[in-house]
Design a protein around this motif. Structure first.
Motif, PDB file in Angstrom:
ATOM      1  N   GLU A  26       0.829  -1.215   0.000  1.00 31.06           N
ATOM      2  CA  GLU A  26       0.000   0.000   0.000  1.00 31.06           C
ATOM      3  C   GLU A  26       0.858   1.258   0.000  1.00 31.06           C
ATOM      4  O   GLU A  26       0.568   2.218  -0.721  1.00 31.06           O
ATOM      5  N   ILE A  27       1.914   1.246   0.793  1.00 27.96           N
ATOM      6  CA  ILE A  27       2.799   2.415   0.848  1.00 27.96           C
ATOM      7  C   ILE A  27       3.512   2.603  -0.483  1.00 27.96           C
ATOM      8  O   ILE A  27       3.603   3.719  -0.999  1.00 27.96           O
ATOM      9  N   ALA A  28       3.980   1.518  -1.068  1.00 24.02           N
ATOM     10  CA  ALA A  28       4.657   1.597  -2.368  1.00 24.02           C
ATOM     11  C   ALA A  28       3.720   2.157  -3.433  1.00 24.02           C
ATOM     12  O   ALA A  28       4.123   3.013  -4.234  1.00 24.02           O
ATOM     13  N   ALA A  29       2.473   1.701  -3.438  1.00 13.35           N
ATOM     14  CA  ALA A  29       1.501   2.199  -4.416  1.00 13.35           C
ATOM     15  C   ALA A  29       1.260   3.698  -4.214  1.00 13.35           C
ATOM     16  O   ALA A  29       1.165   4.465  -5.180  1.00 13.35           O
ATOM     17  N   GLU A  30       1.166   4.111  -2.952  1.00 14.75           N
ATOM     18  CA  GLU A  30       0.910   5.530  -2.667  1.00 14.75           C
ATOM     19  C   GLU A  30       2.046   6.424  -3.144  1.00 14.75           C
ATOM     20  O   GLU A  30       1.810   7.515  -3.650  1.00 14.75           O
ATOM     21  N   VAL A  31       3.292   5.957  -2.997  1.00  7.12           N
ATOM     22  CA  VAL A  31       4.429   6.801  -3.374  1.00  7.12           C
ATOM     23  C   VAL A  31       4.862   6.593  -4.828  1.00  7.12           C
ATOM     24  O   VAL A  31       5.782   7.246  -5.292  1.00  7.12           O
ATOM     25  N   GLY A  32       4.197   5.680  -5.523  1.00  9.53           N
ATOM     26  CA  GLY A  32       4.500   5.462  -6.937  1.00  9.53           C
ATOM     27  C   GLY A  32       5.770   4.676  -7.181  1.00  9.53           C
ATOM     28  O   GLY A  32       6.534   4.987  -8.087  1.00  9.53           O
ATOM     29  N   SER A  33       5.994   3.665  -6.370  1.00  5.85           N
ATOM     30  CA  SER A  33       7.186   2.842  -6.515  1.00  5.85           C
ATOM     31  C   SER A  33       6.793   1.386  -6.301  1.00  5.85           C
ATOM     32  O   SER A  33       5.627   1.077  -6.078  1.00  5.85           O
ATOM     33  N   SER A  34       7.769   0.507  -6.370  1.00  4.91           N
ATOM     34  CA  SER A  34       7.483  -0.902  -6.090  1.00  4.91           C
ATOM     35  C   SER A  34       7.974  -1.238  -4.684  1.00  4.91           C
ATOM     36  O   SER A  34       8.685  -0.474  -4.041  1.00  4.91           O
ATOM     37  N   LYS A  35       7.582  -2.413  -4.233  1.00  8.69           N
ATOM     38  CA  LYS A  35       7.792  -2.831  -2.848  1.00  8.69           C
ATOM     39  C   LYS A  35       9.274  -2.876  -2.426  1.00  8.69           C
ATOM     40  O   LYS A  35       9.645  -2.342  -1.387  1.00  8.69           O
ATOM     41  N   THR A  36      10.123  -3.505  -3.239  1.00  7.47           N
ATOM     42  CA  THR A  36      11.523  -3.694  -2.847  1.00  7.47           C
ATOM     43  C   THR A  36      12.270  -2.377  -2.682  1.00  7.47           C
ATOM     44  O   THR A  36      12.939  -2.177  -1.657  1.00  7.47           O
ATOM     45  N   PRO A  37      12.185  -1.443  -3.641  1.00  2.39           N
ATOM     46  CA  PRO A  37      12.884  -0.163  -3.429  1.00  2.39           C
ATOM     47  C   PRO A  37      12.364   0.608  -2.211  1.00  2.39           C
ATOM     48  O   PRO A  37      13.139   1.241  -1.497  1.00  2.39           O
ATOM     49  N   VAL A  38      11.046   0.518  -1.962  1.00  2.00           N
ATOM     50  CA  VAL A  38      10.484   1.201  -0.788  1.00  2.00           C
ATOM     51  C   VAL A  38      11.020   0.553   0.484  1.00  2.00           C
ATOM     52  O   VAL A  38      11.415   1.250   1.425  1.00  2.00           O
ATOM     53  N   TRP A  39      11.050  -0.777   0.529  1.00  5.45           N
ATOM     54  CA  TRP A  39      11.596  -1.480   1.692  1.00  5.45           C
ATOM     55  C   TRP A  39      13.053  -1.074   1.933  1.00  5.45           C
ATOM     56  O   TRP A  39      13.461  -0.807   3.058  1.00  5.45           O
ATOM     57  N   ASN A  40      13.852  -1.016   0.860  1.00  4.65           N
ATOM     58  CA  ASN A  40      15.264  -0.641   0.985  1.00  4.65           C
ATOM     59  C   ASN A  40      15.417   0.788   1.510  1.00  4.65           C
ATOM     60  O   ASN A  40      16.296   1.061   2.336  1.00  4.65           O
ATOM     61  N   ARG A  41      14.555   1.685   1.044  1.00  2.87           N
ATOM     62  CA  ARG A  41      14.612   3.073   1.510  1.00  2.87           C
ATOM     63  C   ARG A  41      14.217   3.160   2.989  1.00  2.87           C
ATOM     64  O   ARG A  41      14.839   3.884   3.758  1.00  2.87           O
TER      65      ARG A  41
END
Length: 153
Positions: A26-41
């Motif tokens: 859900e967070i990745a979708a909101e920020v316009g990215s995919s799950k793995t890069p969001v997790w890494n950030r």
């Protein structure tokens, strides 16, 4: 050295501040990215200390803590021993939600959450029995208009 954060990091931080219990998808979708890069950030931001502990916000009134007092403290004591005892007294009391040392006429301000005025008096009596203070003024909050821990990113 401060960690550099970009617009995507800010979007992630804003999303987490709104509701950190949401899924990574859900967070990745909101920020316009995919799950793995969001997790890494998020991991990078945690390691840098930008993201601290994750907790939940409880409804104080629903749990019976109906009174919020702002306590203004003036002291004539400023030596290291007094400060150590004062800080220990504050840290040992769960009623104290916030404590700030101030510049100006008031030395400290506390945010104290208790069930009622009698519970505040119990807190007050215990505090002044442990540390000497010159003057204490307690202000009862009549209504909480805004309360947030969110930073203006």
């Amino acid at each position: 050295m401060p960690v550099r954060i970009d617009d995507t990091d800010r979007k992630i931080l804003a999303a987490l501040q709104r509701d950190a219990s949401r899924s990574l998808d859900e967070i990745a979708a909101e920020v316009g990215s995919s799950k793995t890069p969001v997790w890494n950030r998020i991991r990078k931001l945690r390691e840098a200390g930008i993201i601290g502990q994750t907790t939940v916000i409880l409804d104080a009134e629903a749990l019976g803590f109906e009174a919020c007092f702002f306590v203004l403290i003036r002291t004539s004591e400023h030596d290291a021993d007094w400060q150590k005892r004062f800080l220990a007294a504050l840290k040992s009391r769960p009623e104290v939600q916030e404590a700030h040392r101030l510049a100006g006429d008031i030395d400290y301000i506390l945010k104290v959450r208790v069930a009622n005025a009698r519970a505040y008096d119990t807190f007050y009596q215990a505090l002044i029995s442990e540390v000497k203070v010159h003057n204490v003024t307690a202000l009862l909050s009549m209504e909480e208009i805004k309360s947030t821990a969110a930073l203006p990113l």
